[in-house]
Enzyme design. Structure first.
Site, mmCIF file in Angstrom:
data_model
loop_
_atom_site.group_PDB
_atom_site.id
_atom_site.type_symbol
_atom_site.label_atom_id
_atom_site.label_comp_id
_atom_site.label_asym_id
_atom_site.label_seq_id
_atom_site.Cartn_x
_atom_site.Cartn_y
_atom_site.Cartn_z
ATOM 1 C CE LYS A 249 -3.747 -7.116 -5.869
ATOM 2 N NZ LYS A 249 -4.023 -6.563 -7.219
ATOM 3 C CE1 TYR B 73 -7.093 -10.604 -9.149
ATOM 4 C CE2 TYR B 73 -5.025 -11.744 -8.731
ATOM 5 C CZ TYR B 73 -5.910 -10.714 -8.449
ATOM 6 O OH TYR B 73 -5.604 -9.801 -7.477
ATOM 7 C CG PHE C 263 -4.443 -7.017 -17.057
ATOM 8 C CD1 PHE C 263 -4.827 -7.769 -15.967
ATOM 9 C CD2 PHE C 263 -5.377 -6.184 -17.658
ATOM 10 C CE1 PHE C 263 -6.119 -7.704 -15.457
ATOM 11 C CE2 PHE C 263 -6.676 -6.108 -17.170
ATOM 12 C CZ PHE C 263 -7.053 -6.882 -16.061
ATOM 13 N NE ARG D 189 -14.554 -2.685 -5.396
ATOM 14 C CZ ARG D 189 -13.606 -3.314 -6.085
ATOM 15 N NH1 ARG D 189 -12.935 -4.326 -5.540
ATOM 16 N NH2 ARG D 189 -13.305 -2.939 -7.306
ATOM 17 C CB THR E 175 -7.608 -0.555 -10.531
ATOM 18 O OG1 THR E 175 -8.874 -1.121 -10.230
ATOM 19 C CG2 THR E 175 -6.640 -1.641 -10.963
ATOM 20 N NE ARG F 130 -5.732 -1.255 -5.360
ATOM 21 C CZ ARG F 130 -6.833 -1.827 -5.836
ATOM 22 N NH1 ARG F 130 -7.867 -1.083 -6.197
ATOM 23 N NH2 ARG F 130 -6.906 -3.138 -5.955
ATOM 24 C CG ASN G 226 -3.374 -2.971 -7.616
ATOM 25 O OD1 ASN G 226 -3.022 -4.052 -7.158
ATOM 26 N ND2 ASN G 226 -4.540 -2.782 -8.198
ATOM 27 C CG HIS H 216 -8.006 -8.682 -4.455
ATOM 28 N ND1 HIS H 216 -8.541 -8.500 -5.705
ATOM 29 C CD2 HIS H 216 -8.892 -9.460 -3.781
ATOM 30 C CE1 HIS H 216 -9.691 -9.143 -5.791
ATOM 31 N NE2 HIS H 216 -9.925 -9.740 -4.633
ATOM 32 C CD GLU I 169 -12.321 -12.291 -4.232
ATOM 33 O OE1 GLU I 169 -11.960 -11.465 -3.372
ATOM 34 O OE2 GLU I 169 -12.437 -12.006 -5.439
HETATM 35 P P1 CMP Z 1 -7.309 -6.417 -8.258
HETATM 36 O O1 CMP Z 1 -8.227 -5.549 -7.495
HETATM 37 O O2 CMP Z 1 -6.600 -7.485 -7.515
HETATM 38 O O3 CMP Z 1 -8.110 -7.110 -9.476
HETATM 39 C C1 CMP Z 1 -7.525 -7.455 -10.696
HETATM 40 C C2 CMP Z 1 -6.107 -6.999 -10.804
HETATM 41 O O4 CMP Z 1 -5.612 -6.951 -12.125
HETATM 42 C C3 CMP Z 1 -6.001 -5.566 -10.333
HETATM 43 O O5 CMP Z 1 -6.193 -5.490 -8.952
HETATM 44 C C4 CMP Z 1 -4.626 -5.195 -10.840
HETATM 45 O O6 CMP Z 1 -3.572 -5.725 -10.037
HETATM 46 C C5 CMP Z 1 -4.632 -5.921 -12.172
HETATM 47 N N1 CMP Z 1 -5.003 -5.025 -13.264
HETATM 48 C C6 CMP Z 1 -6.207 -4.498 -13.516
HETATM 49 N N2 CMP Z 1 -6.178 -3.738 -14.623
HETATM 50 C C7 CMP Z 1 -4.916 -3.790 -15.096
HETATM 51 C C8 CMP Z 1 -4.245 -3.234 -16.213
HETATM 52 N N3 CMP Z 1 -4.889 -2.451 -17.085
HETATM 53 N N4 CMP Z 1 -2.937 -3.503 -16.372
HETATM 54 C C9 CMP Z 1 -2.302 -4.306 -15.501
HETATM 55 N N5 CMP Z 1 -2.884 -4.892 -14.413
HETATM 56 C C10 CMP Z 1 -4.169 -4.629 -14.214
#
Ligand code: CMP
Length: 141
Positions: free
Chosen positions: A9, A49, A57, A85, A91, A102, A112, A115, A126
């Site tokens: 990211k 997304y 968010f 994963r 996350t 992470r 984070n 993805h 994807e």
């Molecule tokens: P990702 O695995 O790319 O999938 C969805 C993304 O949303 C996640 O990683 C984070 O970057 C973001 N995300 C998920 N939960 C939250 C949250 N509670 N607050 C902010 N960002 C979030």
């Protein structure tokens, strides 16, 4: 062997962690089968997304994902989705197991670092989002 999609990211690219993350993924047994650097537009990040459209968010997530270049890639190993994963961790980096991508490289729950697709079906979608048929078919030959 099967495949999944990962994205390094914009936070990790901007802070110069992309190389270390790629090395970590290779050390975890993944083969990088395709890779590019791209800068998502708002409509693209929103589409990628879309499943999170109703979440509080969502707008911040789209703004973050369009804030700079990211690196989508196709990764291969057996049981690729589940292994990736596990390799990237939870996350929220505060909850990610020690040694996961992470835990090592992410800033917070949104920024984070990486993805990963969450199912084989989403991995196929994807992969198709970022890579043309020709780029993917090119892997076979
Ligand atoms: P990702 O695995 O790319 O999938 C969805 C993304 O949303 C996640 O990683 C984070 O970057 C973001 N995300 C998920 N939960 C939250 C949250 N509670 N607050 C902010 N960002 C979030």
């Amino acid at each position: 062997m099967n495949r999944t999609l990962a994205i390094v990211k914009p936070d990790a690219v901007a802070s110069g962690k992309a190389g270390r993350i790629l090395a970590h993924l290779e050390e975890a047994g993944f083969t990088i089968r395709a890779l590019k650097m791209t800068h998502l537009r708002e409509t693209e990040a929103g589409r990628f997304y879309a499943v999170h459209r109703e979440r509080p968010f969502y707008q911040d997530l789209v703004a973050f994902m369009t804030s700079g270049p990211c690196i989508p890639m196709i990764l291969e190993r057996e049981n690729a989705v589940a292994h990736l994963r596990e390799t990237i961790g939870a996350t929220d980096p505060a909850e990610a197991s020690p040694g996961t991508v992470r835990a090592l490289f992410a800033e917070n729950k949104e920024r984070n670092a990486i993805h990963a697709s969450d199912s084989d079906e989403n991995a196929r979608g994807e992969v198709a989002f970022f890579f043309s048929d020709q780029e993917v078919l090119g892997l076979e030959g």
